[in-house]
Design a protein around this motif. Structure first.
Motif, PDB file in Angstrom:
ATOM      1  N   GLY A   1       0.825  -1.202   0.000  1.00  0.00           N
ATOM      2  CA  GLY A   1       0.000   0.000   0.000  1.00  0.00           C
ATOM      3  C   GLY A   1       0.856   1.248   0.000  1.00  0.00           C
ATOM      4  O   GLY A   1       2.086   1.189   0.036  1.00  0.00           O
ATOM      5  N   SER A   2       0.191   2.405  -0.023  1.00  0.00           N
ATOM      6  CA  SER A   2       0.926   3.655  -0.073  1.00  0.00           C
ATOM      7  C   SER A   2       1.478   3.989   1.307  1.00  0.00           C
ATOM      8  O   SER A   2       1.131   3.369   2.307  1.00  0.00           O
ATOM      9  N   ASP A   3       2.344   5.002   1.348  1.00  0.00           N
ATOM     10  CA  ASP A   3       2.891   5.487   2.625  1.00  0.00           C
ATOM     11  C   ASP A   3       1.768   5.888   3.571  1.00  0.00           C
ATOM     12  O   ASP A   3       1.812   5.605   4.763  1.00  0.00           O
ATOM     13  N   THR A   4       0.767   6.563   3.005  1.00  0.00           N
ATOM     14  CA  THR A   4      -0.349   7.027   3.829  1.00  0.00           C
ATOM     15  C   THR A   4      -1.043   5.853   4.507  1.00  0.00           C
ATOM     16  O   THR A   4      -1.351   5.904   5.698  1.00  0.00           O
ATOM     17  N   ILE A   5      -1.302   4.811   3.728  1.00  0.00           N
ATOM     18  CA  ILE A   5      -1.982   3.637   4.285  1.00  0.00           C
ATOM     19  C   ILE A   5      -1.128   3.026   5.394  1.00  0.00           C
ATOM     20  O   ILE A   5      -1.644   2.625   6.442  1.00  0.00           O
ATOM     21  N   ARG A   6       0.171   2.985   5.174  1.00  0.00           N
ATOM     22  CA  ARG A   6       1.049   2.398   6.202  1.00  0.00           C
ATOM     23  C   ARG A   6       1.055   3.241   7.477  1.00  0.00           C
ATOM     24  O   ARG A   6       1.094   2.715   8.587  1.00  0.00           O
ATOM     25  N   VAL A   7       1.025   4.564   7.303  1.00  0.00           N
ATOM     26  CA  VAL A   7       0.956   5.424   8.492  1.00  0.00           C
ATOM     27  C   VAL A   7      -0.345   5.153   9.248  1.00  0.00           C
ATOM     28  O   VAL A   7      -0.357   5.006  10.471  1.00  0.00           O
ATOM     29  N   VAL A   8      -1.453   5.057   8.494  1.00  0.00           N
ATOM     30  CA  VAL A   8      -2.755   4.794   9.130  1.00  0.00           C
ATOM     31  C   VAL A   8      -2.725   3.465   9.868  1.00  0.00           C
ATOM     32  O   VAL A   8      -3.241   3.350  10.985  1.00  0.00           O
ATOM     33  N   GLU A   9      -2.118   2.465   9.247  1.00  0.00           N
ATOM     34  CA  GLU A   9      -2.115   1.124   9.852  1.00  0.00           C
ATOM     35  C   GLU A   9      -1.264   1.053  11.120  1.00  0.00           C
ATOM     36  O   GLU A   9      -1.585   0.322  12.050  1.00  0.00           O
ATOM     37  N   HIS A  10      -0.162   1.784  11.140  1.00  0.00           N
ATOM     38  CA  HIS A  10       0.796   1.597  12.232  1.00  0.00           C
ATOM     39  C   HIS A  10       0.843   2.735  13.249  1.00  0.00           C
ATOM     40  O   HIS A  10       1.506   2.598  14.280  1.00  0.00           O
TER      41      HIS A  10
END
Lengths: 288, 390
Positions: free
Chosen positions: A104-113
Motif C-alpha cells: 500500500g501507499s505510505d499514507t496507508i502504512r501510516v494509518v495502519e501503524h
C-alpha cells in the motif's frame, strides 16, 4: 489536543496542512509540523517546506521538526515518541508501484501503524462542519453494554467512545454530525422477519433492534450543546453505502474505525477502512 | 448431498416457521444457550451415540441406494432415451435440471446420472450435463419456498433474495463451467485422474449390500428397483442432515469472526470447508446465519460462500462414483468440480467486485416488480424444457 502534521512540500501536503490548520487553530496545544528527509543534503528543501507549512498554519501555534530516514517509519516513530493525539497526513502516493502493490501507499502504512487516530486529508481544505461517523458496532458488544453513561464514554467500547474520548476538541459546538450504520444484511432464508431489513433509523430505535440501540447510544454519547446529531441507516453493501452517503451529504470529514490486526488477522480479516480510505474523495479520520 | 434436498427443505421450513411464530426468535440465541451448556460437559459427553447411529444408517442407505440405482438404471433406458429423448448434452442438462425440480433435490439426480452412465443409458457428456443440470435445479428450491411466502403476502425482496442469489450465482458459474467441462471431457484432459474403490470397501459392500440388493432386484422390475434406490438415496440424505452437529457461530462470542465475512477468499474457502463436512449448500448457509443473527446474512459474504459450497456439494456424487466402481464416472464428477472451481476462482481473482454488484443489482431488479419476477419464474421453467426439446 496534541497534533502532528507532516509535509514534504508536495501539493498533497499543502491540502493536508490547509485542512489541518482549522483543527490546529482550535487546539489547546501547539501543533508540530514534521518534515522527513532521506539525506542530510535535503535539509534546505525541508526548511523551505516547513516555512511554507507555517504560512499555511498561520493563526495556530506551531513547532517544526526535521527527521532523517524513511518517511513512513519516521512519521510513525515521531507519533509514538511525541505521544500525539492526532496525526494529519496528505494522501501520499508511493512512487514505487511494486511497493504500493505489496504494502500500500505510505499514507496507508501510516494509518495502519500509527499509535493514535489519523486524518487522511484529501481535496477538501475548508473547516469541519458536517461530520459523518460510520459505526459498524463491531467494536462493542451491545449485549454486554450497561446503561448509557454520557459522562463516561469509556463505558461504551465503541468507535464513538474512542472518537469522543480522544478527539473531543474536534467538536466546537457548531457541527452537524450524522451517525451512519449500514445494514448490509439480507434475509438468510425465506420467511425470516423482514421488517427491520427495510426499516429506517427511527423505526429501528423505536423497536429497540440491535442497530437501533447502537444508533441511540451513539447519539447520546455525541450530543452536546450546539452539536446536532442525527442517526441514519442505509441498506446495501457497506463500502458502497458509506461512499454514497459521504457524497450525498457533502460531509467535511468521514470518521471510521481502524480494524486491521497483525499476523493471521492481516491475511484473513478484510480491511474495510483501507478500501474506504482509497476510494473516499474527502478527508477521512481513522479512529483506533 | 447438496443444499436442495427434500429434507433440507423441511428443515428450513421449520426454522422459518419458528421465526414466524416467535417474532424475533433468533437461531443465535438458541445456539448460545446450547453452547453454554455444552461448555460445562467433558469431551466424551459431547459424543452423541444416536447421531453416530444415524450417520451409519444414512451411509448404509446411501450405498444401498447406489447399488439399487445401478441395477435398476437399465430398466429406465427406454424411458430416458425414447420418451424424454435424452440424446445430447443439452437434453441431459435440461433433463437433470427438470428432474431436480421434480423431486426438489439435486444430489439424488446427480447420483442417478452416474448410474445411467454406468448402465450405458447416457454417455459421458450426458452424465456430465445431467449433473450440472441437477445443481441448477437444486438451487431453485430455496427460491420456490420464498415464492410460497410471497404468495402468503410476505415481502417479495426479503423472501426471495437468498433463493435468487443462490440461483443466479449457480447459473452464472455453472453455465460457463459447463462449456469448459465439455471441452475438458472431449479432450480427455483429466482422464488420467481416476479413483477406484479399494478391496476393503468392495468386500464390505459385497457382504452387506449385495444380498439386500439382489433380494430387491429379484422381487421388483428394474425400473421399480431404480425408483426404490432413488427414494433410499433421498432418505439417506435426510438422515445425514439430522446427524450433523448443530454447528453455529455467534458474533458476540467470536468478535473477529464477523469480520471474516467481508473477505471473499476467506468466505469462499469457508463455503468449501463447511460444505465438505455438511455436504449441503443450505446447511452451510444456515451455519452462516447466526453470524449476523436474527436470520440475516450479509450481502458481502454470501456470494463467495455460495460459490465454495457449489463446488464441494459434489463430494457425495464423487463418493457415488467410487461406489459404482466406475473410474470414468469419477472423472466426470471431477471435471464438474474442477470446471466450476476454475470459473469461481477466475471470477474471484479478476472480476469479483463487478460480479457482486451485477448479481445484487439483478436480484434487486427481479424483485422490484411482479412482472419482472413472473418473467424470471417463467424463464427458469422454460429453460430446461427448451433444452430437452433441442
Amino acid at each position: 489536543m496534541k497534533i502532528l502534521l507532516t509535509t514534504h512540500g508536495a501539493p498533497h501536503d499543502e491540502v493536508a496542512l490547509a485542512f489541518g490548520a482549522h483543527i490546529a487553530r482550535g487546539a489547546n496545544e501547539p501543533a508540530t509540523v514534521l518534515c522527513v528527509v532521506e539525506r542530510a543534503s535535503d535539509r534546505p528543501q525541508a526548511g523551505a517546506a516547513l516555512k511554507r507549512a507555517c504560512e499555511l498554519l498561520r493563526g495556530a501555534e506551531v513547532h517544526t521538526k526535521i527527521r532523517m530516514g524513511q518517511a513512513c517509519r519516521e512519521i510513525i516513530n515521531e507519533a509514538e515518541q511525541g505521544k500525539y493525539d492526532l496525526v494529519i497526513v496528505g494522501e501520499r502516493p508511493d512512487p514505487n508501484l511494486l511497493v504500493r502493490f505489496l504494502s500500500g501507499s505510505d499514507t496507508i502504512r501510516v494509518v495502519e501503524h500509527a499509535p493514535c487516530p489519523v486524518i487522511v486529508a484529501k481535496r477538501k481544505t475548508g473547516p469541519i462542519v458536517r461530520i459523518l461517523v460510520c459505526d459498524s458496532g463491531a467494536q462493542g458488544r451491545l449485549a454486554e453494554l450497561g446503561p448509557i453513561v454520557p459522562e463516561r464514554p469509556e463505558a461504551v467500547p465503541s468507535l464513538l467512545a474512542r472518537f469522543t474520548a480522544q478527539l473531543a476538541d474536534l467538536l466546537h459546538g457548531e457541527e452537524e454530525v450524522t451517525v451512519l450504520h449500514v445494514m448490509s444484511q439480507i434475509s438468510a432464508a425465506p420467511g425470516v422477519k423482514d421488517k427491520q431489513l427495510r426499516a429506517e433509523a427511527k423505526e429501528l430505535i423505536e423497536e429497540h433492534s440491535p442497530e437501533g440501540e447502537l444508533l441511540e447510544r451513539d447519539v447520546h454519547v455525541l450530543e452536546q450543546p450546539g452539536v446536532h446529531v442525527w442517526p441514519k441507516i442505509r441498506h446495501g453493501l457497506v463500502i458502497d453505502e458509506i461512499l454514497a452517503e459521504a457524497q450525498a451529504g457533502r460531509y467535511d470529514l468521514v470518521v471510521i474505525g481502524a480494524h486491521r490486526g497483525a499476523g493471521w488477522q492481516r491475511i484473513l480479516l478484510d480491511d474495510i477502512a483501507h478500501k474506504i480510505l482509497v476510494q473516499m474523495d474527502r478527508p477521512v479520520l481513522v479512529v483506533r | 448431498m447438496e443444499g436442495s434436498r427434500e429434507p433440507e427443505v423441511s428443515e428450513l421450513s421449520s426454522a422459518e416457521e419458528a421465526l414466524l411464530d416467535d417474532g424475533v426468535a433468533s437461531l443465535a440465541t438458541t445456539s448460545a444457550d446450547s453452547w453454554a451448556s455444552v461448555e460445562q460437559r467433558a469431551w466424551w459427553q459431547h459424543i452423541n451415540l444416536r447421531k453416530i447411529a444415524l450417520f451409519l444408517v444414512s451411509l448404509y442407505l446411501f450405498v444401498l441406494a447406489i447399488a439399487l440405482m445401478k441395477d435398476g438404471a437399465r430398466g429406465l433406458a427406454p424411458l430416458v432415451r425414447v420418451l424424454f429423448s435424452v440424446n445430447s448434452p443439452a437434453n441431459a442438462l435440461g433433463f437433470g435440471w427438470l428432474s431436480a425440480y421434480l423431486i426438489m433435490s439435486g444430489s439424488p439426480i446427480a447420483a442417478a446420472s452416474l448410474t445411467f452412465f454406468d448402465a450405458g443409458v447416457i454417455d459421458k457428456l450426458g452424465a456430465f450435463a445431467m449433473i450440472n443440470g441437477s445443481r441448477l435445479g437444486a438451487s431453485f428450491i430455496v427460491l420456490f419456498i420464498g415464492f410460497l411466502y410471497v404468495l402468503r403476502g410476505r415481502n417479495r425482496a426479503t423472501s426471495l433474495s437468498m433463493g435468487l442469489l443462490s440461483l443466479t450465482v449457480t447459473a452464472l458459474t455453472h453455465v460457463p463451467a459447463f462449456l469448459l467441462g465439455l471441452w475438458l471431457l472431449s479432450r480427455g484432459t483429466l482422464d488420467a485422474i481416476q479413483m477406484r474403490s479399494g478391496a476393503l470397501l468392495t468386500s464390505a459392500t459385497d457382504v452387506t449390500i449385495e444380498p439386500v440388493a439382489q433380494l430387491v432386484t429379484g422381487l421388483l422390475p428394474l425400473w421399480a428397483v431404480f425408483l426404490v434406490g432413488l427414494g433410499l438415496s433421498m432418505a439417506s440424505f435426510s438422515l445425514f442432515d439430522r446427524c450433523l452437529p448443530q454447528a453455529t457461530l455467534k458474533e458476540s462470542q467470536v468478535g473477529w469472526m464477523s469480520r471474516l465475512v467481508y473477505r471473499p477468499w476467506v468466505m469462499f474457502l469457508l463455503g468449501c470447508l463447511i460444505t465438505t463436512i455438511s455436504m449441503s449448500v443450505s446447511i452451510s448457509l444456515s451455519i452462516l446465519v447466526p453470524l449476523s443473527a436474527r436470520g440475516f446474512v450479509r450481502r458481502e459474504n454470501v456470494i463467495p460462500y455460495i460459490m465454495g459450497a457449489n463446488i464441494m456439494t459434489f463430494v457425495d456424487t464423487l463418493l457415488a462414483a467410487v461406489l459404482l466402481k466406475n473410474p470414468e464416472a469419477f472423472t466426470v464428477v471431477l471435471v464438474v468440480m474442477v470446471s466450476v472451481a476454475f470459473i469461481c476462482l477466475l471470477v474471484l481473482a479478476l472480476a469479483y467486485n463487478r460480479f457482486q454488484h451485477g448479481v445484487l443489482a439483478f436480484v434487486e431488479r427481479v424483485t422490484a416488480k411482479s412482472r419482472n419476477l413472473a418473467i424470471f419464474m417463467v424463464g427458469i421453467f422454460l429453460a430446461p424444457i427448451l433444452l430437452m426439446l433441442v
